[in-house]
Design an enzyme around this catalytic site. Structure first.
Site, PDB file in Angstrom:
ATOM      1  N   PRO A  16       0.657  -1.093   0.253  1.00 34.14           N
ATOM      2  CA  PRO A  16       0.223  -0.129   0.213  1.00 34.14           C
ATOM      3  C   PRO A  16       1.476   0.823   0.170  1.00 34.14           C
ATOM      4  O   PRO A  16       1.574   1.491   1.064  1.00 34.14           O
ATOM      5  CB  PRO A  16      -1.149   0.016   0.900  1.00 34.14           C
ATOM      6  N   CYS A 100       3.395   3.274   8.621  1.00 38.86           N
ATOM      7  CA  CYS A 100       2.835   4.473   8.061  1.00 38.86           C
ATOM      8  C   CYS A 100       4.267   5.908   8.449  1.00 38.86           C
ATOM      9  O   CYS A 100       3.941   5.823   9.775  1.00 38.86           O
ATOM     10  CB  CYS A 100       1.794   5.139   7.269  1.00 38.86           C
ATOM     11  N   LYS A 142       0.544  -4.226   8.861  1.00 42.29           N
ATOM     12  CA  LYS A 142       1.462  -3.492   8.132  1.00 42.29           C
ATOM     13  C   LYS A 142       2.222  -2.867   9.226  1.00 42.29           C
ATOM     14  O   LYS A 142       1.555  -1.926   9.788  1.00 42.29           O
ATOM     15  CB  LYS A 142       0.837  -2.833   7.381  1.00 42.29           C
TER      16      LYS A 142
END
Length: 346
Positions: A16, A100, A142
């Site tokens: 992603p 992120c 993740k």
């Protein structure tokens, strides 16, 4: 390769990436060998769900299964509601973003910032799993190796995630502090794999078939996830698959075949974004496709002046036709991982 009850075509995943892995790009990666592709992150803020950005990210019309959506946020209940919202719109797998490193995400204590607060991270996992379980939707996670070099807690958090019902864990081999600098390390990913019974995916700096084989051997991971190296080179997935199966390299794509893939991608891109936004957001994809090719830098400059879909398509088609006059196949040139066109990976 399985994620919960869902079978995948292979163990090569598209990561992603914010501003990159929209539905047209995911479809392209899947057509060119990726067994799995995860969406751009979707906010858990209900007040933004009707925004144009979120409605586009939640649009899965015609998407090849399995449809995996990554969600981001800091409140367990909001994350649970976001999971249900995306399942209602077609998501078959929900991925929780704790990887992120972007400042605008981490300053709100989302993304990899959650690795600093393990109780909150675990509460979010619990809430999302509870929301997804009645609908038989697997939840994945993740994350990074940790917040910083001194606080690499990936193994501990991964164990807690598995206990809470997470079906698969992906680890990017950098801390949040590293961002995308330096080199990914794989020892931590190997430690996570050794500690868990669920599938583990290795992510970070996988930019060639040889690197994919090396990382799989070093980590014993069940799959590899490719991010930045797929930008402009989405056929990397079929290259890796062929190399892992045969030990041999596929020939570079024919120039006219690459042209056809890019044009198909552009038409799907325009259909999602419309003329004005589509032309502007397509520029980066075109730029990635030509950046390392002969004359690519000059062509990028011209491309950035075009204002319509038709003019963009004609320019791309003509440029690749001219390249085909001198090259049957794409020149084998690798782009450095720190190329200035590369965007952030979630």
């Amino acid at each position: 390769m399985q994620i919960g009850h869902i079978s995948l075509a292979n163990n090569l995943f598209a990561a992603p990436m914010a501003g990159v892995t929209d539905r047209p790009f995911r479809q392209l990666c899947k057509r060119l060998g990726a067994g799995y592709a995860v969406s751009e992150m979707v906010t858990s803020r209900r007040d933004l769900w009707q925004s144009l950005k979120t409605t586009r990210r939640a649009n899965h019309e015609g998407e090849v299964a399995p449809i995996a959506v990554q969600i981001a946020g800091t409140e367990p209940q909001m994350m649970a509601e976001a999971a249900a919202y995306n399942i209602d719109r077609g998501a078959q797998i929900i991925d929780i973003n704790m990887g992120c490193p972007a400042k605008k995400v981490c300053t709100k204590w989302a993304g990899s910032a959650l690795m600093q607060d393990e109780p909150l991270a675990t509460a979010i996992i619990d809430a999302v799993v509870a929301a997804c379980a009645p609908r038989n939707v697997p939840v994945t996670l993740k994350m990074r190796t940790g917040w910083c070099q001194a606080e690499r807690n990936a193994v501990r958090l991964a164990r807690a995630a598995e206990s809470a019902g997470i079906a698969m864990v992906t680890v990017h081999g950098r801390t949040r502090e590293q961002g995308y600098g330096g080199h990914a390390e794989y020892d931590t990913i190997a430690a996570v794999k050794a500690a868990l019974n669920i599938p583990v995916v290795a992510n970070g700096d996988i930019d060639s078939p040889e690197k994919a084989r090396e990382v799989l051997a070093a980590t014993h991971a069940d799959a590899v996830m490719v991010g930045r190296a797929a930008q402009g080179r989405p056929w990397i997935f079929r290259e890796i698959a062929h190399f892992l199966e045969t030990g041999e390299h596929l020939p570079a794509p024919e120039v006219l075949q690459a042209k056809q893939w890019l044009l198909e991608h552009l038409h799907e891109h325009y259909a999602l974004y419309g003329e004005y936004t589509g032309v502007r957001t397509a520029r980066k994809h075109i730029g990635w496709a030509v950046r390392a090719l002969p004359g690519g830098v000059d062509f990028r400059a011209v491309m950035n002046t075009l204002e319509t879909c038709d003019s963009q398509v004609r320019a791309v088609s003509d440029w690749f036709d001219q390249l085909a006059d001198t090259h049957h196949r794409l020149p084998a040139i690798r782009v450095a991982a720190n190329d200035d066109l590369i965007e952030q990976q979630a």
